[in-house]
Design an enzyme around this catalytic site. Structure first.
Site, PDB file in Angstrom:
ATOM      1  N   SER A   1       0.841  -1.194   0.000  1.00  0.00           N
ATOM      2  CA  SER A   1       0.000   0.000   0.000  1.00  0.00           C
ATOM      3  C   SER A   1       0.878   1.245   0.000  1.00  0.00           C
ATOM      4  O   SER A   1       1.626   1.489   0.951  1.00  0.00           O
ATOM      5  CB  SER A   1      -0.902   0.008   1.234  1.00  0.00           C
ATOM      6  OG  SER A   1      -1.514   1.275   1.344  1.00  0.00           O
TER       7      SER A   1
ATOM      8  N   HIS B   1      -1.430  -1.397  -4.082  1.00  0.00           N
ATOM      9  CA  HIS B   1      -2.665  -0.959  -3.426  1.00  0.00           C
ATOM     10  C   HIS B   1      -2.645   0.557  -3.271  1.00  0.00           C
ATOM     11  O   HIS B   1      -1.695   1.136  -2.759  1.00  0.00           O
ATOM     12  CB  HIS B   1      -2.771  -1.640  -2.065  1.00  0.00           C
ATOM     13  CG  HIS B   1      -4.069  -1.414  -1.360  1.00  0.00           C
ATOM     14  ND1 HIS B   1      -5.218  -2.102  -1.659  1.00  0.00           N
ATOM     15  CD2 HIS B   1      -4.402  -0.568  -0.357  1.00  0.00           C
ATOM     16  CE1 HIS B   1      -6.201  -1.702  -0.871  1.00  0.00           C
ATOM     17  NE2 HIS B   1      -5.730  -0.748  -0.071  1.00  0.00           N
TER      18      HIS B   1
ATOM     19  N   ASP C   1      -4.708   3.775  -1.888  1.00  0.00           N
ATOM     20  CA  ASP C   1      -5.743   4.193  -0.947  1.00  0.00           C
ATOM     21  C   ASP C   1      -6.201   5.608  -1.229  1.00  0.00           C
ATOM     22  O   ASP C   1      -5.468   6.567  -0.997  1.00  0.00           O
ATOM     23  CB  ASP C   1      -5.188   4.148   0.487  1.00  0.00           C
ATOM     24  CG  ASP C   1      -5.070   2.735   1.008  1.00  0.00           C
ATOM     25  OD1 ASP C   1      -6.049   1.977   0.890  1.00  0.00           O
ATOM     26  OD2 ASP C   1      -3.988   2.394   1.527  1.00  0.00           O
TER      27      ASP C   1
ATOM     28  N   MET D   1      -8.702   8.521  -0.164  1.00  0.00           N
ATOM     29  CA  MET D   1      -9.521   8.945   0.983  1.00  0.00           C
ATOM     30  C   MET D   1     -10.017  10.370   0.756  1.00  0.00           C
ATOM     31  O   MET D   1      -9.247  11.226   0.330  1.00  0.00           O
ATOM     32  CB  MET D   1      -8.677   8.936   2.257  1.00  0.00           C
ATOM     33  CG  MET D   1      -8.042   7.604   2.559  1.00  0.00           C
ATOM     34  SD  MET D   1      -7.027   7.737   4.026  1.00  0.00           S
ATOM     35  CE  MET D   1      -6.359   6.073   4.100  1.00  0.00           C
TER      36      MET D   1
ATOM     37  N   HIS E   1      -8.405   1.341  -3.882  1.00  0.00           N
ATOM     38  CA  HIS E   1      -9.322   1.206  -2.742  1.00  0.00           C
ATOM     39  C   HIS E   1      -9.961   2.565  -2.480  1.00  0.00           C
ATOM     40  O   HIS E   1      -9.315   3.460  -1.943  1.00  0.00           O
ATOM     41  CB  HIS E   1      -8.503   0.704  -1.537  1.00  0.00           C
ATOM     42  CG  HIS E   1      -9.280   0.549  -0.271  1.00  0.00           C
ATOM     43  ND1 HIS E   1      -8.678   0.384   0.952  1.00  0.00           N
ATOM     44  CD2 HIS E   1     -10.619   0.522  -0.031  1.00  0.00           C
ATOM     45  CE1 HIS E   1      -9.600   0.274   1.883  1.00  0.00           C
ATOM     46  NE2 HIS E   1     -10.791   0.363   1.325  1.00  0.00           N
TER      47      HIS E   1
ATOM     48  N   MET F   1     -11.991   4.861  -0.504  1.00  0.00           N
ATOM     49  CA  MET F   1     -12.637   5.149   0.786  1.00  0.00           C
ATOM     50  C   MET F   1     -13.310   6.504   0.633  1.00  0.00           C
ATOM     51  O   MET F   1     -12.896   7.515   1.212  1.00  0.00           O
ATOM     52  CB  MET F   1     -11.581   5.154   1.904  1.00  0.00           C
ATOM     53  CG  MET F   1     -11.161   3.749   2.291  1.00  0.00           C
ATOM     54  SD  MET F   1      -9.651   3.717   3.251  1.00  0.00           S
ATOM     55  CE  MET F   1      -8.457   3.738   1.932  1.00  0.00           C
TER      56      MET F   1
ATOM     57  N   MET G   1     -11.794  -5.163   5.796  1.00  0.00           N
ATOM     58  CA  MET G   1     -10.963  -4.197   6.526  1.00  0.00           C
ATOM     59  C   MET G   1     -10.634  -4.782   7.890  1.00  0.00           C
ATOM     60  O   MET G   1     -11.532  -5.144   8.651  1.00  0.00           O
ATOM     61  CB  MET G   1     -11.678  -2.856   6.685  1.00  0.00           C
ATOM     62  CG  MET G   1     -11.826  -2.051   5.397  1.00  0.00           C
ATOM     63  SD  MET G   1     -10.293  -1.801   4.482  1.00  0.00           S
ATOM     64  CE  MET G   1      -9.322  -0.851   5.663  1.00  0.00           C
TER      65      MET G   1
ATOM     66  N   ASP H   1      -6.962  -5.882   4.697  1.00  0.00           N
ATOM     67  CA  ASP H   1      -6.281  -4.589   4.651  1.00  0.00           C
ATOM     68  C   ASP H   1      -6.185  -3.997   6.046  1.00  0.00           C
ATOM     69  O   ASP H   1      -7.197  -3.651   6.653  1.00  0.00           O
ATOM     70  CB  ASP H   1      -7.076  -3.652   3.732  1.00  0.00           C
ATOM     71  CG  ASP H   1      -6.367  -2.337   3.467  1.00  0.00           C
ATOM     72  OD1 ASP H   1      -5.234  -2.149   3.954  1.00  0.00           O
ATOM     73  OD2 ASP H   1      -6.966  -1.496   2.754  1.00  0.00           O
TER      74      ASP H   1
HETATM   75  C1  DX5 Z   1      -6.202   2.029   5.746  1.00  0.00           C
HETATM   76  C2  DX5 Z   1      -5.778   1.665   4.357  1.00  0.00           C
HETATM   77  C3  DX5 Z   1      -4.691   0.650   4.291  1.00  0.00           C
HETATM   78  C4  DX5 Z   1      -3.384   1.055   4.893  1.00  0.00           C
HETATM   79  C5  DX5 Z   1      -2.783  -0.187   5.489  1.00  0.00           C
HETATM   80  O1  DX5 Z   1      -7.374   2.747   5.694  1.00  0.00           O
HETATM   81  O2  DX5 Z   1      -6.872   1.154   3.627  1.00  0.00           O
HETATM   82  O3  DX5 Z   1      -4.500   0.175   2.963  1.00  0.00           O
HETATM   83  O4  DX5 Z   1      -2.482   1.608   3.989  1.00  0.00           O
HETATM   84  O5  DX5 Z   1      -1.642   0.181   6.192  1.00  0.00           O
HETATM   85  P1  DX5 Z   1      -0.918  -0.777   7.230  1.00  0.00           P
HETATM   86  O6  DX5 Z   1      -0.484  -2.002   6.486  1.00  0.00           O
HETATM   87  O7  DX5 Z   1       0.201   0.067   7.717  1.00  0.00           O
HETATM   88  O8  DX5 Z   1      -1.920  -1.112   8.298  1.00  0.00           O
HETATM   89 ZN    ZN Z   2      -6.524   0.160   1.648  1.00  0.00          ZN
END
Ligand code: DX5
Ligand code: ZN
Length: 220
Positions: free
Chosen positions: A9, A33, A35, A37, A66, A68, A137, A175
């Site tokens: 990620s 991956h 993310d 947000m 992903h 969010m 999650m 994740d």
């Molecule tokens: C959290 C993200 C994850 C995050 C995971 O909301 O969706 O993908 O990057 O990070 P680690 O592996 O550090 O928990």
């Molecule tokens: Zn994620």
């Protein structure tokens, strides 16, 4: 996809040296991956379409995006055009998950549905066989570097049972909080596509961290 796949990620990468960090994992991972947000669905803002467009020019990795974000339906085409290979949205945010899955697939992408730790896992059962990936999650979405929620094992096992009963090849992804110490128990519960941020990018050798994680799954 291999039997066990680690998706690094980039949330945990150094954004000032983003391509350097991506290049460090390219040969050991099929999926990157990503993310996204929005400050609405989660209490954090990361990055979006222009960043994806930019890195798309420099790597052949598959982009596992992903989302969010609230109202994911508004942005599917834009994330597809930016270079995503998979789009995973949150079941909590989608007005009509079936329609969204169809739209993602019609764009030639693989589709994923993600489930928040507080949402009953049974809510995603109707999408088994319809999506390529179900993303469980295992931390509260919004931040990297949190600890794995122990209640996740039972959720993954319940999902795995439902997938097996349906005779489906939908992949269970997880994740959040994946480490060398807990990946084996998560693998045994049924996950196969592991997102890992801090464990990979906080390591001085991210490629080796991925190898370690894969090896840990097969230790007896
Ligand atoms: C959290 C993200 C994850 C995050 C995971 O909301 O969706 O993908 O990057 O990070 P680690 O592996 O550090 O928990
Ligand atoms: Zn994620």
């Amino acid at each position: 996809m291999r039997d066990i796949e680690i998706a690094p990620s980039i949330l945990a990468a150094d954004f000032g040296y983003l391509m350097r960090d991506i290049q460090a994992v390219e040969s050991n991972a099929e999926y990157l991956h990503i993310d996204v947000m929005d400050g609405h669905y989660v209490n954090n803002i990361s990055f979006g379409i222009p960043v994806i467009q930019s890195i798309r020019k420099y790597t052949g990795m598959k982009f596992y995006t992903h989302l969010m974000i609230t109202e994911p339906e508004k942005y599917i085409k834009a994330f597809a055009d930016a270079g995503s290979d998979n789009i995973t949205f949150h079941i909590e945010c989608a007005k009509d998950p079936d329609k969204l899955i169809e739209e993602i697939k019609a764009l030639g992408l693989s589709a994923g549905i993600s489930v928040h730790p507080d949402t009953p896992i049974e809510k995603v059962f109707p999408y088994i066989g319809k999506v390529d990936i179900i993303l469980v999650m295992t931390v509260y979405p919004g931040f990297g570097g949190q600890g794995y929620l122990p209640s996740s094992d039972a959720r993954i096992r319940a999902l795995k049972k439902a997938i097996d009963e349906a005779g489906s090849d939908t992949v269970i992804s997880v994740d959040g909080g994946v480490t060398r110490d807990n990946i084996k128990e998560i693998y045994d519960a049924g996950a196969r596509l592991f997102v890992a941020g801090s464990t990979v990018f906080n390591d001085k050798d991210p490629a080796k961290a991925i190898e370690d994680l894969i090896r840990c799954c097969t230790l007896s």
